[in-house]
Design an enzyme around this catalytic site. Sequence first.
Site, PDB file in Angstrom:
ATOM      1  N   HIS A   1      33.398  18.467  62.124  1.00  0.00           N
ATOM      2  CA  HIS A   1      34.771  17.943  62.197  1.00  0.00           C
ATOM      3  C   HIS A   1      35.543  18.822  63.177  1.00  0.00           C
ATOM      4  O   HIS A   1      35.727  20.015  62.937  1.00  0.00           O
ATOM      5  CB  HIS A   1      35.440  17.957  60.828  1.00  0.00           C
ATOM      6  N   CYS A   2      35.989  18.226  64.261  1.00  0.00           N
ATOM      7  CA  CYS A   2      36.666  18.983  65.317  1.00  0.00           C
ATOM      8  C   CYS A   2      38.170  18.943  65.083  1.00  0.00           C
ATOM      9  O   CYS A   2      38.786  17.872  65.130  1.00  0.00           O
ATOM     10  CB  CYS A   2      36.329  18.398  66.684  1.00  0.00           C
TER      11      CYS A   2
END
Length: 419
Positions: free
Chosen positions: A172-173
């Site tokens: 998850h960026c």
Amino acid sequence: MALSKPKPKRLYQVWKGSNRFFCGGRMIFGPDVASLFLSTLLICVPALVFCSQVLKKIEKHDPCLGYPVLAVALAITALDLVFLFMTSGRDPGIVPRNLKPPDSEDGLDATTPSMEWVNGRTPHLKLPRTKDVLVNGHSVRVKFCDTCLLYRPPRASHCSICNNCVQRFDHHCPWVGQCVGIRNYRFFFLFISFSTFLCIYVFVFSWINILEQKNEDTLRKTLSREVLSVILIVYCFIAVWFVGGLTVFHSYLICTNQTTYENFRYRYDKNENPHNRGMLANIKIIFFSKMTPSLNNFQALVVEEDHSEDRPITPIAGGNVTNSKERIIDIDTTSKVGEVARNLTLPEILQNLDYTDIDDGVKHKDSDVGVVTDPVLFSDRESSRDLERSSTHDIISIKDEGSDEGNNSHRAMLATLLS
């Protein structure tokens, strides 16, 4: 009066994940979508400052910084923003949730790689925590997701931020505010690659501008006069270590067909990677293969009650789940009891009982049940004698409209707790 049927809604309106939808469900973002605006500013502000510097040099007929330099800078910036929004605003590969646990497979007594079992809403349903599937001839272990009520596909994982299971979950960026999965990984790589190229481009031409001005004056005076160019050089030098490092790292992951999640968990340090097909084939899979279609139609009409929030499944080691708040109904009292106790829980009944007159010597062993029997339930004559002796003591009798076996079980339970 007939009950009105629930009005159908769009799937994105009743979606259980933490995602945020725009344009009628056509664009899906993560819960931290606000960070997308920060990333946009970090790209646009230095790019616009650089373009303004180039325009000034064009007005002064500078041979080094002309229209071609300006056009390339604008093109790189535009493509970088496009890839950023394509990464952030699309379905990364979310696996649809099940509304109920899957049916238990045959052979519950078969050996499983895990001793943990999932006991769902149905007491008779038992599912192994993990199971093995074959991927390219290799055995891969997949886990059961308690939230999505399904066995995750190989390489899928549940994102705790978006609250979804994502196919080929990479990470998850926070900079794009979205999970990076099978459907947006190529755009994520292009985004960080163009960000790296933009940093290098601005860094190089900012130095060229300073060195060009140095021929007319000393370096110190040139730096004091070209303050914006110095700021751009420092900014790009710092930024390129982040985006450049990510580009190099993900280039390695692409060539070996790994994900960030798998690499950080050292999944293939000792075991062979079943997904690795060689460097060229791995690159082809990422950039030149057909895009995996979305498994969700967020604009589809659904009935809200069909997608209502379910109770989470609690993994336990087998056995049936007994509701601790079972009600004891059909409770009657004798003529001396002041109030009728109905719909009370067993702990509430036991708290109201008075145990001072219970003689341990009267207790005896029941041959059929094998537990201590309450003397209060012996006979009416003994009950009358106790009531005459103490009018302040309330004695209740528990009636069960079922079989004698059920009556004995209620008595045995109460007697065991009293002892």
